[in-house]
Design a protein around this motif. Structure first.
Motif, PDB file in Angstrom:
ATOM      1  N   THR A  48      11.887   2.466  -0.764  1.00 47.06           N
ATOM      2  CA  THR A  48      10.445   2.245  -0.566  1.00 47.06           C
ATOM      3  C   THR A  48      10.133   1.775   0.845  1.00 47.06           C
ATOM      4  O   THR A  48       8.969   1.807   1.256  1.00 47.06           O
ATOM      5  CB  THR A  48       9.903   1.208  -1.569  1.00 47.06           C
ATOM      6  OG1 THR A  48      10.485  -0.087  -1.293  1.00 47.06           O
ATOM      7  CG2 THR A  48      10.217   1.613  -2.997  1.00 47.06           C
ATOM      8  N   TRP A  49      11.137   1.326   1.571  1.00 50.36           N
ATOM      9  CA  TRP A  49      10.904   0.823   2.938  1.00 50.36           C
ATOM     10  C   TRP A  49      10.838   1.945   3.971  1.00 50.36           C
ATOM     11  O   TRP A  49      10.443   1.714   5.110  1.00 50.36           O
ATOM     12  CB  TRP A  49      12.005  -0.170   3.326  1.00 50.36           C
ATOM     13  CG  TRP A  49      11.991  -1.442   2.531  1.00 50.36           C
ATOM     14  CD1 TRP A  49      10.920  -2.007   1.903  1.00 50.36           C
ATOM     15  CD2 TRP A  49      13.103  -2.302   2.251  1.00 50.36           C
ATOM     16  NE1 TRP A  49      11.279  -3.165   1.259  1.00 50.36           N
ATOM     17  CE2 TRP A  49      12.624  -3.369   1.463  1.00 50.36           C
ATOM     18  CE3 TRP A  49      14.445  -2.277   2.583  1.00 50.36           C
ATOM     19  CZ2 TRP A  49      13.452  -4.402   1.008  1.00 50.36           C
ATOM     20  CZ3 TRP A  49      15.269  -3.298   2.151  1.00 50.36           C
ATOM     21  CH2 TRP A  49      14.781  -4.342   1.371  1.00 50.36           C
ATOM     22  N   ASP A  50      11.269   3.143   3.589  1.00 51.72           N
ATOM     23  CA  ASP A  50      11.172   4.310   4.471  1.00 51.72           C
ATOM     24  C   ASP A  50      11.831   4.052   5.831  1.00 51.72           C
ATOM     25  O   ASP A  50      11.254   4.295   6.890  1.00 51.72           O
ATOM     26  CB  ASP A  50       9.701   4.696   4.659  1.00 51.72           C
ATOM     27  CG  ASP A  50       9.545   6.119   5.187  1.00 51.72           C
ATOM     28  OD1 ASP A  50      10.474   6.931   4.974  1.00 51.72           O
ATOM     29  OD2 ASP A  50       8.534   6.400   5.846  1.00 51.72           O
TER      30      ASP A  50
END
Length: 497
Positions: A48-50
């Protein structure tokens, strides 16, 4: 060519059966199924932090299921794990993090003020609360990496004032792990009691090897009370114990290790510095059913470089053995030429365990990583059969009255005295001698040992040029977070004495 199997985060989770125990920590036992699910949960958080591939992700936690799952999640996600010692201050953690461009962290909030200070200063943070949510039932896929991509940035415990981080690749971890497994012959039935931090390369190697073998680890993080190690071995039927010299010195001094039968214990590992020979003998005699492996290593070599087979301990007294499978060791002069057997030079290592060098330190890398190998900074000699005998660290050699003095030779003699628990010798600048020899020693709790007695012992057992000029008792030797003696602190103390 990129190969998916190059990701060591996949390798380390292959062997253990779901129903088998993987880790026992302060929260209880955890199976391999739980470890895999926890790793997947944290890997999904990372997704989710990409982050760009190869991003540095910090890990600031006590040894635990959370530490292991975070580490594996970082590796499996194609990023670079950056472990931090839990004894660091907030300022130290942030300075090291800035040095390696790390602003994303897994943090154990139980570290309180330091954890809070780090969490407030960085961009992205995740903690063990993610493991309190329903865990994924399937293991998340791993990222494709090249075997020579960085897997871990491991900070060294060296003497340089600036941070120094070693670039450890996926290939390095695989090679070192498989080599250690080859000579230790670990099986899924093995269980090691862990007293070393996973943030230290030696501690990390225990995690790597036991997971790779499908074995288990029992974490004992209360070593301030050494008897808890004995209790843990008995409670969890541990088959292995690994420690640095100070680990075994504390066990010999302040626990029932010498007298308590521990029948489950079959393997003892000693590395992280030279344990004086009298104490090697005492460790072996304390648990005679266990095989004692004396080893030698370096962060720059992933972890382990050599081992001495237990059956050769008497025949090759004082030796750290020969190179582990896949590693060749030689002793060379300043120009890199191999010296004759019995001559002192620097240990030089080659093999797939040798890392890529230092993060953003081309000068340091160019000095130490030469000719497709590693100049270790350790002075030693090899006997005619190639067994290595460490004499001293280059930085710890003392030059007094024009003679090169091995601090370890003095320390061995002093530790052989009844009532002496530990000793360290350092050099102090001296206008006449160049350096004078200053010795610090720690006496056993129940025995009085005076400086005069130590000095008399040295005069009767050592050559004249090895006899210390000053002797000082000390409550305990200064240790770094990995349990190694910090001789820089003793040199400062000697300068003030």
């Amino acid at each position: 060519m990129v190969q998916q199997s190059a990701n060591v985060g996949d390798l380390l989770l292959r062997a253990g059966r779901d129903e088998d125990l993987a880790i026992i920590d302060r929260d209880g036992p955890h199976t391999y199924a739980t470890l895999r699910r926890a790793t997947s949960a944290l890997a999904r958080s990372i997704a989710t932090w990409d982050l760009p591939p190869g991003s540095r992700v910090g890990l600031f936690s006590r040894n635990s299921l959370f530490w292991a799952a975070s580490y594996l999640a970082i590796l499996r996600s194609g990023h670079v794990a950056v472990p931090f010692a839990t004894t660091l201050t907030t300022r130290d953690v942030l300075a090291k993090a800035e040095f390696v461009d790390c602003d994303t962290f897994f943090i154990d909030p139980a570290l309180r003020a330091t954890a809070a200070g780090v969490a407030d200063a960085v961009t992205r943070v995740a903690g063990p609360s993610l493991l309190e949510e329903p865990l994924p039932s399937a293991l998340a896929p791993f990222a494709a990496v090249d075997a020579d991509d960085d897997a871990v940035l491991m900070f060294t415990s060296g003497t340089t004032s600036a941070p120094r981080a070693v670039r450890v690749s996926h290939r390095n971890i695989r090679a070192n792990t498989d080599s250690i497994l080859q000579y230790l012959e670990l099986t899924p039935e093995d269980r090691i009691v862990v007293v070393l931090p996973f943030s230290y390369c030696y501690g990390a190697s225990l995690l790597h090897t036991h997971l790779r073998a499908g074995a288990s680890l029992s974490i004992c993080d209360t070593f301030a009370f050494p008897e808890t190690v004995i209790d843990t071995i008995r409670r969890d039927a541990c088959t292995g114990l690994a420690g640095v010299p100070s680990t075994y010195q504390h066990l010999l001094r302040a626990s029932s290790f010498r007298t308590t039968p521990l029948p489950s214990l079959r393997l003892l590992q000693q590395a992280g510095g030279r344990l004086p020979q009298p104490q090697v003998d005492a460790v072996a005699a304390s648990q005679p059913q266990a095989r004692l492996f004396v080893m030698y290593g370096a962060t720059e070599a992933t972890s382990r470089l050599s081992y001495l087979p237990p059956e050769l301990r008497e025949e090759r007294r004082g030796s750290v053995g020969r190179g582990i499978p896949g590693v060749t060791l030689s002793v060379v002069d300043d120009d890199g030429r191999e010296v004759a057997a019995g001559s002192v030079g620097e240990v030089f290592a080659r093999g797939e365990s040798i890392t890529k060098g230092y993060w953003r330190d081309p000068e340091g890398t160019g000095t130490r990583f030469v000719d497709s190998g590693l100049r270790t900074g350790d002075l030693a000699y090899a006997d005619p059969d190639g067994f290595i005998h460490i004499v001293d660290r280059k930085a710890d050699f003392i030059k007094s009255w024009g003679i090169r003095v091995s601090s370890q030779e003095i320390e061995d003699a002093v530790v052989a005295m009844p009532g002496v628990h530990a000793a360290a010798a350092v050099g102090r600048p001296d206008e006449a001698a160049g350096e004078s020899i200053v010795l610090f020693y720690v006496a056993a709790d129940d025995i009085e040992v005076t400086p005069e007695q130590v000095l008399a012992h040295c005069r009767s057992t050592l050559a004249r040029h090895l006899v210390p000029h000053e002797v000082h008792p000390i409550p305990g030797l200064p240790l770094n977070p990995n349990g190694k003696i910090v001789k820089a602190d003793l040199k400062a103390l000697a300068a003030d004495s």
